[in-house]
Design an enzyme around this catalytic site. Structure first.
Site, PDB file in Angstrom:
ATOM      1  N   ASP A 144      39.436  41.771  44.832  1.00  0.00           N
ATOM      2  CA  ASP A 144      38.260  41.327  44.087  1.00  0.00           C
ATOM      3  C   ASP A 144      38.288  39.826  43.845  1.00  0.00           C
ATOM      4  O   ASP A 144      37.313  39.261  43.363  1.00  0.00           O
ATOM      5  CB  ASP A 144      38.171  42.066  42.742  1.00  0.00           C
ATOM      6  CG  ASP A 144      37.271  43.290  42.830  1.00  0.00           C
ATOM      7  OD1 ASP A 144      36.610  43.452  43.876  1.00  0.00           O
ATOM      8  OD2 ASP A 144      37.234  44.072  41.869  1.00  0.00           O
ATOM      9  N   ASP A 446      39.617  54.053  33.907  1.00  0.00           N
ATOM     10  CA  ASP A 446      40.576  55.124  34.168  1.00  0.00           C
ATOM     11  C   ASP A 446      40.403  56.255  33.157  1.00  0.00           C
ATOM     12  O   ASP A 446      40.177  57.416  33.518  1.00  0.00           O
ATOM     13  CB  ASP A 446      42.013  54.575  34.148  1.00  0.00           C
ATOM     14  CG  ASP A 446      42.306  53.670  32.958  1.00  0.00           C
ATOM     15  OD1 ASP A 446      41.369  53.311  32.221  1.00  0.00           O
ATOM     16  OD2 ASP A 446      43.484  53.326  32.754  1.00  0.00           O
TER      17      ASP A 446
HETATM   18  O1  LIG Z   1      37.370  43.281  38.444  1.00  0.00           O
HETATM   19  C1  LIG Z   1      38.491  43.767  38.550  1.00  0.00           C
HETATM   20  C2  LIG Z   1      39.414  43.760  37.487  1.00  0.00           C
HETATM   21  C3  LIG Z   1      40.663  44.325  37.676  1.00  0.00           C
HETATM   22  N1  LIG Z   1      41.017  44.856  38.868  1.00  0.00           N
HETATM   23  C4  LIG Z   1      42.363  45.446  39.048  1.00  0.00           C
HETATM   24  O2  LIG Z   1      42.629  46.376  38.041  1.00  0.00           O
HETATM   25  C5  LIG Z   1      44.025  46.533  37.883  1.00  0.00           C
HETATM   26  C6  LIG Z   1      44.390  46.574  36.420  1.00  0.00           C
HETATM   27  O3  LIG Z   1      44.224  45.309  35.832  1.00  0.00           O
HETATM   28  P1  LIG Z   1      45.292  44.690  34.798  1.00  0.00           P
HETATM   29  O4  LIG Z   1      44.864  43.313  34.486  1.00  0.00           O
HETATM   30  O5  LIG Z   1      46.654  44.899  35.326  1.00  0.00           O
HETATM   31  O6  LIG Z   1      44.998  45.555  33.531  1.00  0.00           O
HETATM   32  P2  LIG Z   1      45.990  46.450  32.644  1.00  0.00           P
HETATM   33  O7  LIG Z   1      45.459  46.415  31.268  1.00  0.00           O
HETATM   34  O8  LIG Z   1      47.398  46.099  32.863  1.00  0.00           O
HETATM   35  O9  LIG Z   1      45.696  47.864  33.294  1.00  0.00           O
HETATM   36  C7  LIG Z   1      45.546  49.069  32.587  1.00  0.00           C
HETATM   37  O10 LIG Z   1      44.227  49.221  32.096  1.00  0.00           O
HETATM   38  C8  LIG Z   1      43.205  49.194  33.078  1.00  0.00           C
HETATM   39  C9  LIG Z   1      41.899  49.485  32.373  1.00  0.00           C
HETATM   40  O11 LIG Z   1      41.592  48.522  31.426  1.00  0.00           O
HETATM   41  C10 LIG Z   1      43.452  50.205  34.163  1.00  0.00           C
HETATM   42  O12 LIG Z   1      42.530  50.028  35.184  1.00  0.00           O
HETATM   43  C11 LIG Z   1      44.826  50.024  34.719  1.00  0.00           C
HETATM   44  O13 LIG Z   1      45.103  50.970  35.716  1.00  0.00           O
HETATM   45  C12 LIG Z   1      45.831  50.153  33.601  1.00  0.00           C
HETATM   46  O14 LIG Z   1      47.151  50.016  34.097  1.00  0.00           O
HETATM   47  C13 LIG Z   1      44.681  45.362  38.603  1.00  0.00           C
HETATM   48  O15 LIG Z   1      45.303  45.842  39.763  1.00  0.00           O
HETATM   49  C14 LIG Z   1      43.513  44.462  38.916  1.00  0.00           C
HETATM   50  O16 LIG Z   1      43.700  43.758  40.094  1.00  0.00           O
HETATM   51  C15 LIG Z   1      40.117  44.873  39.913  1.00  0.00           C
HETATM   52  O17 LIG Z   1      40.432  45.348  40.999  1.00  0.00           O
HETATM   53  N2  LIG Z   1      38.871  44.321  39.729  1.00  0.00           N
END
Ligand SMILES: O=c1ccn([C@@H]2O[C@H](COP(=O)(O)OP(=O)(O)O[C@H]3O[C@H](CO)[C@@H](O)[C@H](O)[C@H]3O)[C@@H](O)[C@H]2O)c(=O)[nH]1
Ligand SMILES: [Mn+2]
Length: 732
Positions: A144, A446
């Protein structure tokens, strides 16, 4: 409970946890205690002698009602917790390897500067090396960030993979993630050679990162040149055409020993400022469609780029459930818990989230199944197309979950279709995100998607083997941690106050399970009582106003019981989930910290958005590690450093509680009124003890992680305002 037809051995078992009966009894006793407390508050309210005491009692009643609500909903997790076990070694008694279902793996990344491409590459390599028939394995990387740097990293990764995969196979390497392997103590005769190759690749990727573009001398051939030519001058991360690059095609490219390799596809969906892209959920839906066009495997694994696979046999565990006819055709997904690497010994930021990722899922698993947590989860593709009983037919035949693809992933027909379904207008007037695929409308796509699937009648399984199947990274600065939880709070409230709210729609659809979801949806309302108890009793104490029953009053024992029993149960559950006393202490501290920062700011953000004042987006968590910061984290030192508004309420509470404690104590020595102010004094002292790292960061520390002067000044001012206001209110 044997779920597979005898006489063959079971592929998996399920057992209730021993604590279940105790949980039920204590739930009953505690309910009575809560009712008594609410009755007591109501009585006090009726007999209020002044306007002030009426207001105070009323607020206490509301706060305690919120606590009670959260407690009640949490009991759904305690009514029937279970533990499962699976026996992948017996799998071959049931199916031949040739009959294993194909597996499409989705990896999401969104920003090369917050999510270093070399880490994303590590994630991908760890799953490319799965012990699974390679011709059935396809890895799709969604970018993205729309970054040529990420594509470049993956071109390099494809080349490295042709050495890494045979290396893992021949030496039976346990850590299939290169970075994890080289950090471990495991060695063999070829380790040094591999390490050198890895370092060369890493250096190239980092050079490109430093320069901000791919250096000409790194581009190996015409095909690569053509791929990078797509980054024209008008190309930005928010506005660009689809880029799809097949980096490895199974059957065409071989590894250097002549073995087959799994498909590896880079994808950056079309973006345009004019159409919403729905963050990660949007990315996942594009992945669903592009993978359908290319391979359409019946099983899908979703992975975040900050998590790698730690057990090459994880897919076999999944098959133990997926191939079990006893689930009928109702099993939507198998969720592995989020486990993390690099957490410091005392887990100061409660990054493990034991309750969220380990304890509660066992409870939900005894009802309809664990919730989806965004990563480390294997889905049945069919689950994205309507309820188990009635298939929702996709708009084009090629996306049908049963459609068989028999063309090469590089064939023109396949690539044309893939581009078409990745375009940003494809979803206009379609069911995607509403009834099909990953659901839109919440920042926690999720949680929301899993919830809607459960409402539709799907089941899920919580698979938590001894050796963690996946390991993720945690944020290591307090600001990142609180920012992440703030995003979750907002996303959860979006669901909580939608027409599909778990408390109404969820409970109607699935009873107790709806309450499990409600507990999460309303996480952020904890901010209300936590903030109240962080300030008001203390301000009252400063002004010599007593708010709670005296020690000689029988109601005092009720308070004591409610507090002790809740903490004791939490403590025990935590220890049973392999926590230590110190980790538990930090965990409860983080709960309070989140209460007056993440939850509070999340609620405010959500409120402002509801009335149309502001908007919010998916703020990707920072995954770049600063050496100094990482050292402090390892030593268990809190990282304040930046002047974040999230720290202001914390620091203010620390100041007010200290003053209140000292003033209260002085009062006790002067007037001997310990019995009268005991509860308030206890609360202040408890908060003060918890706030130790804040005092340290404000006064004693000199390093870069200390409290920013701006934050301290703002907090002192705010404390002074509160102090003065309280003086007006409490002294008529
Ligand atoms: O526009 C976007 C925004 C995020 N991501 C991906 O989403 C994932 C999760 O993002 P991260 O910044 O790591 O968020 P976390 O808060 O650590 O993630 C938790 O919370 C998210 C929801 O807020 C879930 O999607 C994740 O699976 C969960 O591990 C990453 O691989 C990002 O690359 C995208 O692909 N597109
Ligand atoms: Mn993450």
């Amino acid at each position: 409970m044997n779920t597979v037809t005898s006489p063959l051995p079971p592929l998996h078992t399920i057992k209730p946890l021993r604590r279940t009966s105790l949980n039920r009894v204590s739930a009953f006793v505690y309910t009575c205690a809560i009712l008594a407390l609410l009755y007591h508050h109501s009585l006090t309210l009726l007999h209020s002698t002044s306007f002030l005491s009426f207001c105070l009692t009323f607020t206490i009643l509301l706060c305690d009602a919120v606590f009670a609500f959260m407690w009640v909903t949490n009991q759904s997790n305690r009514m029937n917790p279970v533990r499962r076990q699976e026996f992948p070694e017996k799998l071959l008694c049931f199916v031949k390897e040739d009959d294993f279902p194909a597996l499409d793996i989705f990896i999401c990344t969104a920003d090369p500067y917050k999510e270093p491409p070399i880490n994303v590459v590590n994630t991908a390599l760890s799953v490319m090396a799965y012990d699974y028939p390679v011709e059935k394995l396809s890895i799709y990387v969604s970018d993205d960030g729309g970054s040529e740097l990420t594509l470049f990293a993956f071109m390099e990764a494809a080349k490295f993979a042709s050495h890494w995969l045979p290396f893992c196979r021949e030496h039976r390497i346990e850590e299939r993630c290169p970075d994890a392997y080289f950090m471990s103590s495991h060695r063999c005769n070829e380790t040094d050679k591999m390490k050198m190759m890895y370092e060369t690749m890493k250096a190239k990727v980092e050079t490109a990162m430093d320069r901000g573009h791919v250096p000409e001398e790194f581009i190996a051939n015409v095909a690569e040149r053509e791929a990078f030519d797509k980054w024209t001058t008008g190309f930005t991360r928010h506005d660009h055409p689809t880029v799809i690059q097949v980096l490895v095609e199974n059957g065409r490219e071989k590894d250097f020993t002549g073995h087959e390799m799994p498909n590896l596809v880079y994808l950056s969906r079309q973006k345009s400022k004019a159409s919403p892209h729905h963050f990660k959920a949007g990315a996942l839906n594009v992945l669903l469609r592009v993978s359908a066009a290319m391979t359409n495997a019946p099983v899908i694994l979703t992975l975040d780029c900050d998590m790698y696979c730690n057990d090459p046999k994880a897919p076999l565990r999944v098959l133990c459930y997926l191939l079990d006819p006893a689930f009928g055709s109702k099993l939507a997904f198998i969720q592995f818990p989020q486990h993390f690497r690099g957490i410091n010994k005392q887990d100061i930021y409660a990054g493990e989230m034991k309750r969220l990722f380990q304890i509660n899922p066992q409870g939900m698993d005894g009802l309809c199944g664990a919730n989806y947590v965004g990563t480390g989860c294997f889905f049945h593709r069919r689950a994205f197309f309507g309820p188990p009983s009635s298939l929702l037919v996709p708009e084009i035949q090629e996306l049908h979950p049963d459609h068989v693809v028999n063309k090469s992933v590089r064939s023109e027909a396949v690539l044309t279709l893939a581009h078409r379904v990745a375009s940003c207008n494809y979803e206009n007037q379609a069911n995607w995100g509403i009834k099909m695929g990953f659901r839109y409308g919440s920042l926690v796509e999720d949680y929301y998607t899993g919830y809607r699937l459960h409402c539709e009648g799907w089941k899920s399984v919580f698979c938590d083997p001894e050796r963690p199947a996946f390991l993720g990274d945690v944020p290591i600065s307090l600001n990142d941690v609180l920012g992440q939880i703030k995003r979750w709070s907002v996303g959860l409230l979006e669901v909580g106050f939608s027409k599909y709210s778990p408390i109404t729609y969820g409970v109607r659809s699935m009873g107790l399970m709806g309450l499990c979801y409600a507990q999460l949806a309303f996480w952020a309302i904890w901010s209300f009582p936590v903030t109240f108890y962080a300030f008001v009793p203390q301000l009252a104490l400063i002004n010599n106003v007593s708010m709670f029953p005296e020690v000689s009053d029988p109601w005092f024992y009720l308070y004591m019981f409610l507090f002790l029993e809740a903490y004791a149960q939490d403590f025990l559950e935590f220890l049973l989930a392999r926590g230590t006393i110190q980790m538990w202490w930090n965990n409860q501290r983080m709960w309070m910290i989140r209460g007056i920062s993440s939850y509070l700011f999340g609620s405010i953000d959500f409120f402002l958005k509801s009335i149309g004042i502001s908007a919010f987006g998916f703020n990707v968590t920072n995954k770049v590690i600063d050496e100094e910061q990482s050292k402090r984290y390892e030593q268990g030192v809190f990282e304040f450093g930046v002047a974040s508004p999230l720290f202001v309420p914390l620091t203010t509470a620390a100041i007010i509680n200290l003053i209140s404690f000292l003033k209260g104590l002085a009062g006790v020595f002067r007037d001997g009124n310990l019995g009268e102010v005991f509860v308030q004094l206890f609360i202040s002292s408890f908060v003060v003890v918890n706030c130790w790292p804040i005092y340290e960061a404000m006064v004693l520390r000199k390093d870069k992680g200390k409290m920013a002067t701006k934050t301290t000044v703002a907090s002192v001012l705010l404390a002074w305002v509160l102090y003065s206001m309280a003086a007006l209110i409490f002294k008529p």
